[in-house]
Structures are given as structure tokens and as C-alpha cells.
Design a protein around this motif. Structure first.
Motif, short mmCIF file in Angstrom:
data_model
loop_
_atom_site.label_atom_id
_atom_site.label_comp_id
_atom_site.label_asym_id
_atom_site.label_seq_id
_atom_site.Cartn_x
_atom_site.Cartn_y
_atom_site.Cartn_z
N ARG A 299 0.85 -1.20 0.00
CA ARG A 299 0.00 0.00 0.00
C ARG A 299 0.88 1.24 0.00
NH1 ARG A 299 -5.31 -1.00 1.38
NH2 ARG A 299 -5.63 0.91 2.55
N MET A 300 0.36 2.30 -0.58
CA MET A 300 1.09 3.56 -0.69
C MET A 300 0.44 4.60 0.20
SD MET A 300 3.20 2.36 -2.82
CE MET A 300 4.20 3.84 -3.04
N THR A 301 1.21 5.62 0.56
CA THR A 301 0.67 6.72 1.36
C THR A 301 0.99 8.05 0.69
OG1 THR A 301 2.63 7.03 2.74
CG2 THR A 301 1.01 5.40 3.47
N GLY A 302 0.14 9.02 0.93
CA GLY A 302 0.35 10.36 0.42
C GLY A 302 -0.55 11.34 1.14
N ARG A 303 -0.50 12.59 0.72
CA ARG A 303 -1.25 13.64 1.39
C ARG A 303 -2.15 14.38 0.42
NH1 ARG A 303 -0.70 13.76 7.15
NH2 ARG A 303 1.25 12.65 7.56
N THR A 304 -3.34 14.73 0.91
CA THR A 304 -4.22 15.62 0.17
C THR A 304 -3.69 17.04 0.31
OG1 THR A 304 -5.66 16.14 2.04
CG2 THR A 304 -6.17 14.15 0.77
N ARG A 305 -4.27 17.96 -0.42
CA ARG A 305 -3.88 19.36 -0.28
C ARG A 305 -4.22 19.87 1.11
NH1 ARG A 305 -2.81 22.23 -4.98
NH2 ARG A 305 -3.62 24.13 -4.04
N THR A 306 -5.17 19.25 1.79
CA THR A 306 -5.53 19.65 3.15
C THR A 306 -4.69 18.90 4.20
OG1 THR A 306 -7.34 18.04 3.07
CG2 THR A 306 -7.89 20.34 2.62
N GLY A 307 -3.68 18.18 3.76
CA GLY A 307 -2.77 17.54 4.69
C GLY A 307 -3.23 16.21 5.24
N LYS A 308 -4.33 15.67 4.71
CA LYS A 308 -4.84 14.39 5.20
C LYS A 308 -3.98 13.24 4.68
CE LYS A 308 -8.47 16.32 7.13
NZ LYS A 308 -8.65 16.37 8.59
N LEU A 309 -3.67 12.30 5.57
CA LEU A 309 -2.93 11.11 5.18
C LEU A 309 -3.87 10.12 4.51
CD1 LEU A 309 -0.32 9.39 5.31
CD2 LEU A 309 -1.16 8.52 7.52
N VAL A 310 -3.52 9.71 3.30
CA VAL A 310 -4.34 8.77 2.53
C VAL A 310 -3.53 7.51 2.26
CG1 VAL A 310 -5.62 8.39 0.39
CG2 VAL A 310 -5.63 10.66 1.46
N ILE A 311 -4.15 6.35 2.47
CA ILE A 311 -3.51 5.06 2.25
C ILE A 311 -4.31 4.32 1.19
CG2 ILE A 311 -2.77 2.90 3.34
CD1 ILE A 311 -2.87 4.45 6.04
N PHE A 312 -3.61 3.78 0.18
CA PHE A 312 -4.33 3.12 -0.92
C PHE A 312 -3.43 2.06 -1.55
CE2 PHE A 312 -1.85 6.48 -2.74
CZ PHE A 312 -1.44 5.99 -3.98
N GLU A 313 -4.04 1.16 -2.29
CA GLU A 313 -3.28 0.15 -3.02
C GLU A 313 -2.68 0.77 -4.27
OE1 GLU A 313 -5.40 -3.40 -3.83
OE2 GLU A 313 -5.77 -3.87 -1.72
N GLY A 314 -1.36 0.66 -4.39
CA GLY A 314 -0.67 1.22 -5.54
C GLY A 314 0.67 0.56 -5.70
N ASP A 315 1.57 1.21 -6.42
CA ASP A 315 2.90 0.65 -6.59
C ASP A 315 3.93 1.76 -6.58
OD1 ASP A 315 3.16 1.66 -9.38
OD2 ASP A 315 1.59 0.15 -9.75
N LEU A 316 5.20 1.39 -6.62
CA LEU A 316 6.28 2.35 -6.49
C LEU A 316 6.29 3.40 -7.59
CD1 LEU A 316 9.21 -0.04 -5.44
CD2 LEU A 316 7.86 1.47 -3.97
N SER A 317 5.70 3.08 -8.72
CA SER A 317 5.67 4.04 -9.83
C SER A 317 4.79 5.25 -9.52
CB SER A 317 5.17 3.36 -11.11
OG SER A 317 3.81 2.95 -10.98
N ASP A 318 3.94 5.14 -8.49
CA ASP A 318 3.07 6.25 -8.12
C ASP A 318 3.82 7.32 -7.31
OD1 ASP A 318 0.67 5.25 -9.24
OD2 ASP A 318 0.39 3.93 -7.53
N ILE A 319 4.95 6.97 -6.71
CA ILE A 319 5.65 7.89 -5.83
C ILE A 319 6.06 9.16 -6.59
CG2 ILE A 319 7.74 8.24 -4.45
CD1 ILE A 319 7.59 5.34 -3.61
N GLY A 320 5.73 10.30 -5.99
CA GLY A 320 6.05 11.58 -6.60
C GLY A 320 4.99 12.10 -7.54
N LYS A 321 3.96 11.29 -7.79
CA LYS A 321 2.89 11.70 -8.70
C LYS A 321 1.68 12.18 -7.91
CE LYS A 321 4.16 8.35 -12.30
NZ LYS A 321 3.69 7.17 -13.07
#
Length: 464
Positions: free
Chosen positions: A403-425
Motif C-alpha cells: 500500500r502507498m501513502t500520500g497527502r491531500t492538499r488539506t494535509g490528510k494522510l491517505v492510504i491506498f493500493e498502488g505501486d512504487l511508480s506512483d511515488i512523486g505523482k
């Protein structure tokens, strides 16, 4: 002369805030420019750096615990070099304690002379003698230090150092010095260079970013800086921290509302909701000021998320004062908060105040405070259920590598199924499970968004 291990490897452990993280990136950058390589095994490394924080007493304790542990490591690796730097080193009594009690420490330097580190390290390697070099203050920010960014797609950018507020509980003005702002042109050029290097998000740093420019020309201020940076092509997101409530002007609020690249997320440390305690803290605003500022932000900035800091158990805080803090939390509906038990910082006015609060009362109040905050945070996050949000993907989940993690523009932590190619996007995620501290979601393709580009086409309900 002492024989030194020639292993050009280093390990940096960072304590404290984003300013310290940024300093550690610079230390890493300087070391890599010297040919050093990062090594995560502290038992094999040639150089260890502890970049310290002094904001809380438990931070001091953690640092001394780590320094103590190095003594054992040095028994098997006697050529290991230990450097200690950061905010704690700006306190003379701390430096004296290290010199007297911790012979395993080889280098000591402070927040104002971080740029001297390569020179100090070289002098130690040549002479084999302990180096202690701490500048009391500095009236300039050293530019163009090499920086080893943790993430290639986002970066910290220091816009100012220091603080002039002298809150009675805080050691920062004594460790970071007076406010010194960078020239706006240099900040603009740095951000442009970062974007050219693939960076899509910058976080502007300062102890009080709202005071930016007070020591510069008349028309240089934080609101104008935000508007200028917003014009940089290919920059996607601008964040900043930290804001002091007394200096959060209408002009800054309007700039956030107008600038599409400035994230609709504001960290606004109120510290207390009691006007009486705020006065004792020397915060220079009232309970009414807090509520009015927060309401102004919510009226002007669509879907804004506001977080805060709360100190519980400040000297003299009564049950009535604490209830005033809960009143403000409920009125403002903060998305989340960093909560702290008041901690005595030697050298600050609050350290010698009467009516220090017993620990058991502090713990009771902080637990009650967290109960209110968590419920509000849960209710706010429920408004994200089934929404499509834009997420800047940062890394794999610590708990699940699938699973991957990232942030919304409002700073919320989001966890979802993805892969390493998503990092930075920046990807579009539909929230499938809104939790108190994070959001679970499912990545959707562009065609599934019905052509929408703005991730906030699904607005938060007005009663949120």
C-alpha cells in the motif's frame, strides 16, 4: 595523534521540528559533497550526528539516552566519531554537561554555524581533539548549502530564521536567535531551481512565517511572497509552517484564498484557549481573536483544514482555564492538534512561575483534551467519505509494503493500493473508509473523474 577509521560513512538522527529536518538535509548534503555515504547500521558507521531539539524536556532526555548508548558502540568501534548539534547545543548548561559527562562526544556545534561543520570535522580529523564551536547568534542566513532532500519531488525551503516573540514557556528565541528573513529574490530562485530539478511541492519554513519580511523592505511580506511563488510554472503545491495567530493578517488569508498553488491547510498553534493563560504565555491575542481568525479563514478559504498546538498544564492553569481551551477547540473544530504537557524549560520565565501544575492533573486534562479533539477529527474526516481527492504520493506504507501513502492538499494522510511508480505523482483517490487519523482509498483513472481536474469538485458539506 589518534588513528581514525577511514570509513566515509555517516548516520544522522534528527529530533524535533521541520526546521531540524531541513538542517539535517543540509548536513547530509555537505557530507555527500565530501564523499561520505549514508549508512543505517550505527554499529558499522564512521560518523554519527545527533541533530537535537530542546522544545520539550522529554526531547532532552531522548538525546542524552542516545548519546549514552554510543559509549557502548564505541567500545567495539573506537574510531567512531560522534557529533551533536542543533537547538540543545545553544544552551550553555547543556554544552557544559556534555563536556563534563559525555567524553564520547567529539564534535559540538549549534544552529547558527551549521555551515561550519565540514571545517570542524576536518579540524577534528587532523588534530584528534574535541571540537566545541557554538555561535550565540547570527544576523544572516547562510545561502546555497548543498542539500540532500529526502524526497526528490518535495522540499523544505527556509524563508526566515529565529523568533522575536519570547513566549514565556519557549526556549526557541534563545536557541534560534532573532528573526532574520531571506531576500525574496533568493527564495524565488531557490524554488525555481527545485522545480527544475523535479520538485512539485515546497514547504516554506520559519519559526513564525507570518513575520517574514518585517526586517526587510516595506513591501516585502509573507502575503506577497506567497503570491510571487504562486507564479512559478510547474510548481504544484505550496505549504508553510509555522504561523503565529497574532500575525496572521487578512492579507495572508486573502493570498491563501487567491493562490491556487497554496494548499488550503494552515497550522495555527493557539497553545491555550484561555485569555488569562494566553496573557501569561505572552501570546498577545485573546480567545475571541482565535475564534474570529479561524472563522475568517473558513469563510474565505474553501475546504480549509486547520490544525493547532495545545499546551496543557501551563503554570497557574485552573480547571476553568482548561475548560476555556475546550470551548475554543469545539468552536474552531480543528482538524487535529499536537498536544503537549507543559514542560519546564530552564531559562524561560515560565520555569520560575508559581503554581506549577501537578503531573497527574496535566495527564487528566490532556486525556480529556484528546477525547474532544479525536471526536472532532473523526467527524471532519467523515466528510471525505466517497469523495475524490488529489493525493501527492510519498512512499510505501510502514505497515503494508503493498500500500502507498500520500497527502491531500488539506494535509490528510491517505492510504491506498498502488505501486512504487506512483511515488512523486499526483493521483486521484476515491475515499472508501474515512477514519479518525487517516483515509483509506482506491486509485481511480482520469476517465473515472468525469473530466474533473479540481479534486475538490466534491465539496465538503456546509455543516462540516
Amino acid at each position: 595523534m589518534k588513528h581514525f577509521n577511514k570509513k566515509l560513512t555517516f548516520f544522522i538522527k534528527t529530533f524535533g521540528c521541520a526546521m531540524n529536518e531541513n538542517d539535517s538535509e543540509k548536513l547530509s548534503g555537505m557530507l555527500k559533497a565530501l564523499g561520505y555515504v549514508e549508512e543505517n547500521d550505527i554499529n558499522k558507521v564512521g560518523l554519527v550526528i545527533f541533530n537535537t531539539c530542546s522544545i520539550r524536556e522529554n526531547a532532552d532526555d531522548r538525546v542524552f539516552g542516545n548519546i549514552g548508548a554510543i559509549k557502548t558502540v564505541k567500545k567495539t568501534n573506537p574510531d567512531l566519531i560522534l557529533a551533536v548539534c542543533g537547538c540543545m547545543m545553544q544552551q550553555p548548561e547543556i554544552v557544559k554537561k556534555i563536556v563534563r559527562t559525555y567524553p564520547q562526544v567529539d564534535l559540538v556545534f549549534g544552529t547558527h554555524n551549521i555551515h561550519q561543520f565540514p571545517e570542524l570535522l576536518n579540524n577534528f580529523l587532523v588534530n584528534g581533539q574535541r571540537m566545541i564551536e557554538v555561535w550565540e547568534d547570527s544576523d544572516a542566513i547562510v545561502e546555497d548549502l548543498p542539500t540532500d532532500r529526502r524526497y526528490p519531488f518535495k522540499a523544505f525551503v527556509t524563508i526566515m530564521n529565529g523568533c522575536n516573540n519570547f513566549c514565556t514557556y519557549c526556549i526557541v528565541p534563545y536557541t534560534r536567535g532573532r528573526e532574520v528573513s531571506r531576500q525574496p529574490g533568493k527564495i524565488f530562485n531557490e524554488v525555481q531551481a527545485l522545480v527544475a530539478d523535479g520538485c512539485v511541492e515546497v514547504t516554506l519554513l520559519g519559526q513564525n512565517v507570518n513575520s517574514y519580511g518585517n526586517d526587510l523592505e516595506k513591501d516585502v511580506n509573507f502575503a506577497n511572497l506567497l503570491r510571487k511563488l504562486n507564479t512559478i510554472e510547474n510548481l504544484k503545491r505550496i505549504r508553510f509552517m509555522t504561523s503565529h495567530p497574532k500575525d496572521l493578517t487578512d492579507a495572508v488569508i486573502e493570498a491563501i484564498a487567491d493562490c491556487d498553488k497554496v494548499c488550503n491547510y494552515i497550522h495555527l498553534p493557539i497553545q491555550s484557549g484561555s485569555t488569562r493563560i494566553l496573557k501569561a504565555m505572552n501570546r498577545k491575542y485573546t480567545q475571541e481573536d482565535i475564534i474570529n481568525r479561524v472563522q475568517k479563514m473558513k469563510d474565505r478559504i474553501p475546504d480549509v483544514a486547520i490544525t493547532t498546538d495545545i499546551i496543557v498544564g501551563f503554570p497557574g492553569e485552573t480547571e476553568e482555564d482548561f475548560m476555556e481551551t475546550l470551548k475554543v477547540i469545539k468552536a474552531c473544530k480543528f482538524d487535529s492538534a499536537f498536544t503537549f504537557l507543559y514542560s519546564i524549560r530552564t531559562g524561560t520565565p515560565a520555569a520560575t512561575m508559581e503554581n506549577q501544575i501537578p503531573e497527574e492533573i496535566k495527564h487528566d486534562r490532556i486525556n480529556r483534551c484528546l477525547e474532544v479533539l479525536h471526536q472532532i477529527g473523526h467527524d471532519i474526516n467523515q466528510n471525505y467519505q466517497d469523495r475524490v481527492v488529489e493525493v501527492l504520493v510519498e512512499e510505501t506504507s510502514r505497515n503494508n509494503p503493498d500500500r502507498m501513502t500520500g497527502r491531500t492538499r488539506t494535509g490528510k494522510l491517505v492510504i491506498f493500493e498502488g505501486d512504487l511508480s506512483d511515488i512523486g505523482k499526483q493521483v486521484m483517490i476515491k475515499i472508501t473508509d474515512a477514519k479518525t487519523f487517516s483515509l483509506d482509498g482506491k486509485k481511480i483513472e482520469q476517465e473515472e473523474t468525469d473530466g474533473r481536474i479540481n479534486p475538490y469538485d466534491d465539496p465538503v458539506p456546509e455543516n462540516s
